[in-house]
Scaffold this motif. Structure first.
Motif, PDB file in Angstrom:
ATOM      1  N   ILE A  24       0.843  -1.214   0.000  1.00  0.00           N
ATOM      2  CA  ILE A  24       0.000   0.000   0.000  1.00  0.00           C
ATOM      3  C   ILE A  24       0.869   1.251   0.000  1.00  0.00           C
ATOM      4  O   ILE A  24       0.606   2.209  -0.737  1.00  0.00           O
ATOM      5  N   CYS A  25       1.905   1.261   0.846  1.00  0.00           N
ATOM      6  CA  CYS A  25       2.805   2.424   0.897  1.00  0.00           C
ATOM      7  C   CYS A  25       3.523   2.625  -0.433  1.00  0.00           C
ATOM      8  O   CYS A  25       3.670   3.747  -0.917  1.00  0.00           O
ATOM      9  N   GLY A  26       3.972   1.533  -1.020  1.00  0.00           N
ATOM     10  CA  GLY A  26       4.646   1.629  -2.308  1.00  0.00           C
ATOM     11  C   GLY A  26       3.735   2.178  -3.387  1.00  0.00           C
ATOM     12  O   GLY A  26       4.138   3.021  -4.199  1.00  0.00           O
ATOM     13  N   GLY A  30       4.256   5.761  -5.243  1.00  0.00           N
ATOM     14  CA  GLY A  30       4.350   5.762  -6.699  1.00  0.00           C
ATOM     15  C   GLY A  30       3.327   6.687  -7.342  1.00  0.00           C
ATOM     16  O   GLY A  30       3.639   7.425  -8.279  1.00  0.00           O
ATOM     17  N   MET A  31       2.088   6.653  -6.839  1.00  0.00           N
ATOM     18  CA  MET A  31       1.040   7.518  -7.386  1.00  0.00           C
ATOM     19  C   MET A  31       1.367   8.987  -7.130  1.00  0.00           C
ATOM     20  O   MET A  31       1.150   9.849  -8.002  1.00  0.00           O
ATOM     21  N   LEU A  35       1.917  11.828 -10.012  1.00  0.00           N
ATOM     22  CA  LEU A  35       1.151  13.076 -10.065  1.00  0.00           C
ATOM     23  C   LEU A  35       2.071  14.284 -10.083  1.00  0.00           C
ATOM     24  O   LEU A  35       1.849  15.248 -10.831  1.00  0.00           O
ATOM     25  N   LEU A  36       3.120  14.262  -9.254  1.00  0.00           N
ATOM     26  CA  LEU A  36       4.068  15.379  -9.208  1.00  0.00           C
ATOM     27  C   LEU A  36       4.799  15.544 -10.538  1.00  0.00           C
ATOM     28  O   LEU A  36       4.974  16.668 -11.025  1.00  0.00           O
ATOM     29  N   ILE A  37       5.218  14.438 -11.119  1.00  0.00           N
ATOM     30  CA  ILE A  37       5.894  14.503 -12.418  1.00  0.00           C
ATOM     31  C   ILE A  37       4.948  15.037 -13.490  1.00  0.00           C
ATOM     32  O   ILE A  37       5.322  15.863 -14.326  1.00  0.00           O
ATOM     33  N   GLY A  38       3.690  14.584 -13.449  1.00  0.00           N
ATOM     34  CA  GLY A  38       2.703  15.078 -14.405  1.00  0.00           C
ATOM     35  C   GLY A  38       2.466  16.573 -14.265  1.00  0.00           C
ATOM     36  O   GLY A  38       2.377  17.298 -15.263  1.00  0.00           O
TER      37      GLY A  38
END
Length: 207
Positions: A24-26, A30-31, A35-38
């Motif tokens: 769950i943490c991974g 990752g999400m 989102l930050l990269i997007g």
């Protein structure tokens, strides 16, 4: 059926708490990074897109060869400006622009050092930097005129009217505020706090 799936998932989660926590943490991390990269990519792609005529604006650069090393730079010969304006009718407007730099602005006992650029009157027509006060058609016509951003006008004059006021530039030259413009957006390739006509530089700087 769906409730059964939830029950099975919860039982597996209860039996393997450590592994579930890691998964769950991974997934969450990752999400978040995705989102930050997007958001970063979207911001980078938005640079200068606020200009209405961005698809019709082009910069003139030159290729150089010095000590057998090739390079490209924005600094070009000044006579090229006159050549483009006079002999190329397909060019609707053109402006010169220096690299910009810090200059001191003095009003009374206030002295502020800000970044400014020297440009031609066409600059305000080519690029969408909205004028709040003043006339876009005459703001940069007089060599001794000065266009301030809204925040710089506030810093120099407070709540007083800035239009028509005199400012001492670099403790030597007196310029008159001819227009106030909105602050330059953060997603702009140009960063400046004030504009001065390029003709002023030609008249006052020998080189």
């Amino acid at each position: 059926m769906f409730r059964n799936y939830l029950k099975i998932a919860w039982r597996n989660h209860s039996r393997n708490k450590g592994l579930s926590f890691i998964n769950i943490c991974g997934l969450t991390v990752g999400m978040c990074f995705a989102l930050l990269i997007g958001m970063w990519v979207k911001y980078e792609m938005s640079y200068d897109k606020f200009h209405k005529n961005i698809d019709r604006i082009a910069g003139v650069w030159k290729h150089t060869l010095f000590n057998n090393e090739k390079g490209t730079q924005s600094g070009i010969m000044l006579p090229l400006y006159d050549e483009l304006v006079k002999n190329y009718p397909e060019i609707k407007r053109a402006t010169r622009m220096d690299w910009g730099g810090g200059h001191s602005l003095v009003v009374g006992d206030k002295k502020i050092v800000k970044r400014g650029n020297f440009v031609d009157p066409a600059f305000l027509h080519m690029f969408t930097f909205p004028i709040i006060k003043g006339d876009i058609n005459t703001a940069l016509n007089e060599p001794n005129s000065l266009v301030l951003t809204e925040s710089l006008a506030k810093a120099l004059f407070g709540n007083e009217e800035a239009m028509g006021k005199l400012i001492k530039l670099d403790n030597q030259y007196t310029l008159k505020v001819s227009a106030i413009m909105k602050d330059v957006p953060h997603n702009s390739s140009f960063r400046f706090d004030f504009l001065i006509p390029f003709e002023w530089r030609i008249q006052n700087e020998e080189w």
